[in-house]
Write an enzyme that holds these catalytic residues in place. Sequence first.
Site, mmCIF file in Angstrom:
data_model
loop_
_atom_site.group_PDB
_atom_site.id
_atom_site.type_symbol
_atom_site.label_atom_id
_atom_site.label_comp_id
_atom_site.label_asym_id
_atom_site.label_seq_id
_atom_site.Cartn_x
_atom_site.Cartn_y
_atom_site.Cartn_z
ATOM 1 C CB CYS A 274 -0.988 -0.031 1.162
ATOM 2 S SG CYS A 274 -2.451 0.979 0.856
ATOM 3 C CG HIS A 357 -4.069 -3.715 2.981
ATOM 4 N ND1 HIS A 357 -3.290 -3.324 4.051
ATOM 5 C CD2 HIS A 357 -4.486 -2.580 2.392
ATOM 6 C CE1 HIS A 357 -3.258 -2.003 4.115
ATOM 7 N NE2 HIS A 357 -3.979 -1.530 3.111
ATOM 8 C CD GLU A 359 -2.535 -6.362 5.546
ATOM 9 O OE1 GLU A 359 -3.178 -5.307 5.740
ATOM 10 O OE2 GLU A 359 -1.801 -6.530 4.552
#
Length: 388
Positions: A274, A357, A359
């Site tokens: 990001c 993202h 994650e």
Amino acid sequence: MKAHKAILVTENGETYYGWSFCQSLTSLGEIVFNTGMTGYQEVITDPSYSGQIVNFTYPEIGNTGINNDDVESGMPLLNGIITKNICINPSNWRLNQSLISYMKEKKMMHIYGIDTRKLTKYLRSHGTMYGCISTEILEPRSLRLTMLNEIPLAKTQLKDSVINASTSTSYHLSKIKPYYPCYYQSSQQKDNLLKNLTVIVIDFGVKYNILRNLSKYIKNVIVVPASTNSKRILEYKPDGVLLSNGPGDPENVQYAVSNVLDLMEAKVPLFGICMGHQIISLALGLRTFKLRFGHRGLNHPVGLGKTISISSQNHGYAIKMDDKKLRCVKITQFNGNDLTIAAISHKSYPFFSVQYHPEASPGPHDSETLFLHFIRVIELINRYPVIV
């Protein structure tokens, strides 16, 4: 539990009337919207929302309350939330407190009872803009005048949003408690073989789940402040460096761009997420631009050709397409909605980054394997250093 009258006014005069459980508070911030149907706790505690007011398009939040596992940072940094309804009586097996009590404890400004879909359509048409929520100034014209006077200061403060979201001191990451859904059996929770590697995380506003994913595979994870210079980072003799997510305009973080250039000269493997993706791109000579209303949701398609993954995204800036500057870079993924750049990789050196993202907290796990890919890149460079 008493609700108080509240109003929301945008910088160009749109007014919405609602309610809030906060008394005598006023909060100013850039209004953005998140289209996720779940994960409000992770959104509220995501440091990338620093200084912003988040409009939730899903009509009711707070149903499962707040628990101790799903926070993504030490404390919320956003300036407020907007929702259609807030659940008064949450229910969940991990419930620690209600969303209402959490917001009152954190003095988090909020407004509910407004038409959030209408507000979202307005932001899509006119772009993100500043807004103000208040329970103390209930006359729209007076609130708008107050807001317009304070916007210049708010914009100045946003330039320091990365520093405010970052850790102030370096630290070695201790064991983070993993989260396994209740339907997992202990036999399914296989321990990973931890790699004896050192990875530095440059914290621009890192989410806990990024650290959690790294700690599953790597023994020595060191988190450093955003302002840490390259010389100090190289003293750790890192096998790789991860550039985290974070809030604000990447053009304001030129010190980080300069440090990344030094790390690139040292040929240290780099992985950007990001904000980290944008900083790597700036270091490679590319430029950023502000999106009309940003990408904030859990279902953004990314891919190349016929390969598509679903990603979680939260950013207001993107990388400009510039064929002259892209000679050393391969675009590995585009955003399927607007064809902005979603991922890049250097053609000759071990640098890669993604605008989304991996994650994904909250969100799909399609791209979670990127952490393992980063480790494979590191191991390849360690085994065959001559290639770089």
